[in-house]
Design a protein around this motif. Structure first.
Motif, mmCIF file in Angstrom:
data_model
loop_
_atom_site.group_PDB
_atom_site.id
_atom_site.type_symbol
_atom_site.label_atom_id
_atom_site.label_comp_id
_atom_site.label_asym_id
_atom_site.label_seq_id
_atom_site.Cartn_x
_atom_site.Cartn_y
_atom_site.Cartn_z
ATOM 1 N N GLU A 8 -6.640 -0.807 15.604
ATOM 2 C CA GLU A 8 -6.304 -0.676 17.062
ATOM 3 C C GLU A 8 -7.591 -1.398 17.862
ATOM 4 O O GLU A 8 -7.125 -2.215 19.002
ATOM 5 C CB GLU A 8 -5.543 0.034 17.512
ATOM 6 C CG GLU A 8 -4.982 0.183 16.350
ATOM 7 C CD GLU A 8 -3.748 1.704 16.824
ATOM 8 O OE1 GLU A 8 -4.721 2.775 17.451
ATOM 9 O OE2 GLU A 8 -2.619 1.983 16.677
ATOM 10 N N ARG A 9 -8.639 -0.597 17.098
ATOM 11 C CA ARG A 9 -9.893 -1.370 18.813
ATOM 12 C C ARG A 9 -10.843 -2.511 18.556
ATOM 13 O O ARG A 9 -10.619 -3.331 17.604
ATOM 14 C CB ARG A 9 -10.786 -0.245 18.424
ATOM 15 C CG ARG A 9 -10.440 0.948 18.799
ATOM 16 C CD ARG A 9 -11.891 2.090 18.125
ATOM 17 N NE ARG A 9 -12.902 2.131 19.226
ATOM 18 C CZ ARG A 9 -14.144 2.364 19.237
ATOM 19 N NH1 ARG A 9 -14.532 2.085 18.486
ATOM 20 N NH2 ARG A 9 -14.638 1.525 20.614
ATOM 21 N N THR A 10 -11.199 -2.906 19.288
ATOM 22 C CA THR A 10 -12.456 -4.356 19.359
ATOM 23 C C THR A 10 -13.657 -4.273 19.242
ATOM 24 O O THR A 10 -13.946 -3.469 19.920
ATOM 25 C CB THR A 10 -12.239 -4.931 20.614
ATOM 26 O OG1 THR A 10 -10.839 -5.443 20.617
ATOM 27 C CG2 THR A 10 -12.985 -6.378 20.468
ATOM 28 N N ASP B 48 -17.698 -3.677 18.475
ATOM 29 C CA ASP B 48 -18.118 -5.219 18.658
ATOM 30 C C ASP B 48 -19.884 -4.865 17.590
ATOM 31 O O ASP B 48 -19.455 -4.825 16.460
ATOM 32 C CB ASP B 48 -19.783 -4.291 19.812
ATOM 33 C CG ASP B 48 -20.121 -2.729 19.039
ATOM 34 O OD1 ASP B 48 -20.427 -2.515 17.919
ATOM 35 O OD2 ASP B 48 -20.674 -2.048 20.180
ATOM 36 N N ARG C 100 -18.830 -3.270 13.344
ATOM 37 C CA ARG C 100 -18.668 -4.098 11.490
ATOM 38 C C ARG C 100 -19.505 -4.375 11.109
ATOM 39 O O ARG C 100 -19.411 -3.862 9.470
ATOM 40 C CB ARG C 100 -18.127 -5.211 12.761
ATOM 41 C CG ARG C 100 -17.207 -5.701 13.951
ATOM 42 C CD ARG C 100 -16.696 -6.890 14.524
ATOM 43 N NE ARG C 100 -16.363 -8.355 13.606
ATOM 44 C CZ ARG C 100 -15.527 -8.043 13.218
ATOM 45 N NH1 ARG C 100 -13.961 -7.380 13.792
ATOM 46 N NH2 ARG C 100 -14.272 -9.354 12.410
ATOM 47 N N GLY D 112 -8.087 -6.434 12.687
ATOM 48 C CA GLY D 112 -7.262 -5.483 13.166
ATOM 49 C C GLY D 112 -5.432 -5.724 12.545
ATOM 50 O O GLY D 112 -5.130 -5.464 13.909
#
Length: 243
Positions: free
Chosen positions: A130-132, A134, A138, A218
């Protein structure tokens, strides 16, 4: 030993155990079903298993899956394959003792560790997706994935745990990480009591890759569903070997 005729399914006490398995963890659940028939005494020492074709039909899996499960259990000392006129796959005359060491094993304890794992790690995978994330987060996931895919068997549990902790870290809830770490210690104590099966490791690697890919993309539902299937696969092997 001469293999006698196999009883019909209606009179066979193993029929209730040798039923169709979950498709997402076909190998692990096949191993679990076979171990149940062995550990519950449905098969006597030296007695032959049903033919591969029959097992595949009963379990709803391919003959290749049955063959891999039998090979893994033979390597673990539970089964013996014999060639010739009276050949086949037979239960070993003496079964290996579980490598329990100082671990006290009860079904309730196994279930507790596994159910807590499902709550914590499926939730972690969902929240991470659910998160973006950084670039550093990743890269950490990719790096941990590469490490576990190339792991030596002796180092597999440690690197597997590092990947799962990296997923927990990616969820962005700092207090989640120590909870996952504590439960992983319990889980690894249990996993150390059963043999490492090469086919299961290969399947786990595939699931790890799918989980990380879903998190990075995502894809929340796929991340959660694949992690749940991954947890169930471990559960099947633990219950099969230790119950």
């Amino acid at each position: 030993m001469t293999a006698g005729p196999h009883p019909s399914e209606d009179s066979d006490p193993g029929a209730a155990l040798l039923r169709p398995v979950r498709p997402l963890n076909a190998f692990e659940n096949t191993v679990e079903r076979l171990l149940q028939t062995i550990r519950l005494g449905v098969l006597a020492p030296g007695e032959s298993l049903p033919p591969e074709r029959e097992l595949a039909t009963r379990l709803g899996v391919s003959r290749d899956t049955v063959r891999e499960a039998i090979k893994s259990l033979a390597e673990a000392g539970y089964l013996v394959s014999r060639r010739g006129r009276y050949g086949g796959t037979f239960l070993a005359d003496e079964l290996p003792a579980p490598r329990t060491a100082d671990v006290e094993l009860r079904r309730a304890d196994i279930d507790d560790a596994l159910r807590l794992r499902e709550i914590l790690e499926v939730g972690a995978a969902r929240m991470a997706a659910e998160r973006t994330l950084d670039a550093a987060q990743r890269e950490a996931l990719r790096s941990r994935l590469i490490d576990v895919r190339g792991a030596d068997p002796a180092d597999y549990r440690r690197l597997d745990s590092r990947l799962h902790l990296a997923i927990a870290e990616a969820a962005g809830v700092p207090s989640l990480v120590p909870l996952v770490a504590q439960n992983r210690m319990r889980l690894n104590e249990l996993l150390d009591c059963i043999p490492l099966l090469g086919r299961n490791i290969a399947h786990s690697d595939e699931q790890h890759e799918a989980i990380v890919a879903a998190i990075l993309a995502g894809d929340v539902d796929t991340a959660a569903q694949t992690m749940a299937a991954h947890v169930w696969g471990s559960a099947a092997l633990l219950h099969g070997f230790l119950d």
